[in-house]
Design an enzyme around this catalytic site. Sequence first.
Site, PDB file in Angstrom:
ATOM      1  N   ASP A 132      58.332  42.201  47.723  1.00 24.78           N
ATOM      2  CA  ASP A 132      57.281  41.194  47.714  1.00 24.78           C
ATOM      3  C   ASP A 132      57.629  39.947  48.536  1.00 24.78           C
ATOM      4  OD1 ASP A 132      54.815  40.160  46.954  1.00 24.78           O
ATOM      5  OD2 ASP A 132      55.622  39.156  45.197  1.00 24.78           O
ATOM      6  N   CYS A 186      37.932  53.593  40.520  1.00 20.49           N
ATOM      7  CA  CYS A 186      37.252  52.479  39.859  1.00 20.49           C
ATOM      8  C   CYS A 186      35.792  52.826  39.537  1.00 20.49           C
ATOM      9  CB  CYS A 186      37.298  51.228  40.726  1.00 20.49           C
ATOM     10  SG  CYS A 186      38.910  50.427  40.785  1.00 20.49           S
ATOM     11  N   CYS A 192      36.440  43.551  36.236  1.00 19.05           N
ATOM     12  CA  CYS A 192      37.393  42.576  36.791  1.00 19.05           C
ATOM     13  C   CYS A 192      36.669  41.493  37.571  1.00 19.05           C
ATOM     14  CB  CYS A 192      38.439  43.276  37.652  1.00 19.05           C
ATOM     15  SG  CYS A 192      37.764  44.229  39.042  1.00 19.05           S
ATOM     16  N   CYS A 196      36.439  37.143  36.302  1.00 18.12           N
ATOM     17  CA  CYS A 196      37.153  36.089  37.022  1.00 18.12           C
ATOM     18  C   CYS A 196      36.522  34.727  36.732  1.00 18.12           C
ATOM     19  CB  CYS A 196      37.130  36.365  38.521  1.00 18.12           C
ATOM     20  SG  CYS A 196      37.988  35.077  39.487  1.00 18.12           S
ATOM     21  N   CYS A 239      47.448  33.965  36.750  1.00 19.96           N
ATOM     22  CA  CYS A 239      46.326  34.422  35.934  1.00 19.96           C
ATOM     23  C   CYS A 239      46.319  35.942  35.928  1.00 19.96           C
ATOM     24  CB  CYS A 239      45.012  33.881  36.503  1.00 19.96           C
ATOM     25  SG  CYS A 239      43.540  34.468  35.625  1.00 19.96           S
ATOM     26  N   CYS A 242      41.869  39.413  35.468  1.00 23.08           N
ATOM     27  CA  CYS A 242      41.240  40.572  36.119  1.00 23.08           C
ATOM     28  C   CYS A 242      41.996  41.866  35.828  1.00 23.08           C
ATOM     29  CB  CYS A 242      41.103  40.353  37.626  1.00 23.08           C
ATOM     30  SG  CYS A 242      42.663  40.306  38.531  1.00 23.08           S
TER      31      CYS A 242
END
Length: 355
Positions: A132, A186, A192, A196, A239, A242
């Site tokens: 990452d 999905c 999701c 938000c 956060c 989602c």
Amino acid sequence: MLTADTVKELAREVGFDLCGVAPAEAFPELRFLDDWLERGYAGEMGYMARTARRRDDVRRVVPAARSVVALGTVYNTERRYSTEVDDPDAALISRYAWGEDYHDVLGRRMEKLLERMRSAAGEPFEARCYVDTGPVQERVYAQYAGLGWIGKNTCLIHPEKGSWLFLSEIITSLPLAADAPQLDQCGTCTLCLEACPTDAFREPWVLDATRCLSYLTIELRGPIPEERRSEVGTHVYGCDICQDVCPYNAAPARSADPAWQPVPALDNPRLADLWRQPDKSLGGLLKRSAMSRAKLPGLRRNVAVALGNSGTTESAAALAEPATPETASRAEPLVTEHIAWARRQGAPRPKSKRS
């Protein structure tokens, strides 16, 4: 010759939950980055534009690359998060930051994996590891390696393990057999997008980072825009909403790995407790966790906003306390401006019972 199956076995041995192989190619999805940057969705993350050319093909990072070994690590633990906690005095922190800094933990594991790969190969090969931090669109390669698909919330989702996954990769010159890519599952679900709190998803699969609470509380170095502060709620770092509402996380995989268990100071912390921590201890906590990216003034800024949004007597009392030599970071201009805003948020309201 080292095979893909051997690499996957070695990956499991050193602690990775998922491992797949993608060919080192310039997949069509990688080109969307240019459009995303042109829309201004990166905000102040200038490094995204500076490294854009390298991000459109891993062969710009490792010219001899033929394979990308994509790795997934479950970090979900037996703890609750925002959609399950009804306590305005609770400090909400993205669960990936509760334990040890994943960059360090996974970096060590990948080096161990690479060492074993070199031993098993019996011949030299080029390789570079990333956790990452490098110019790699890891979700795209993880999808093509069969680890999951990119959901409408832009997170990688595994059909059984969910999306609480750290992604990392080894770009290598080894000609490993590639796995079949995962297909989107999905369907018509938009939970999701609807959940938000800042309407950060301008459309499915497209995140305007400048509206995202993770960007506002982590990447943004200056003041949080006033029109966004009430939307921050009591989030002080990142956060997970989602992901929390995703049906594939209704019964996700859980990890007992000690590295991901919450450290005491981040185990269901209260806003006032974080606010009252001396700079020395709070700074030390940041250095040992993934939260170091926010830096001490940034975290103080976030907690001040959360205290203002909390609106309880406990939070108001904490905000009223003056800075001391031990909490000198509260007196920094970035923080004091947010304290002033928080104090203007009205009279305290009754506190609900803690779940």
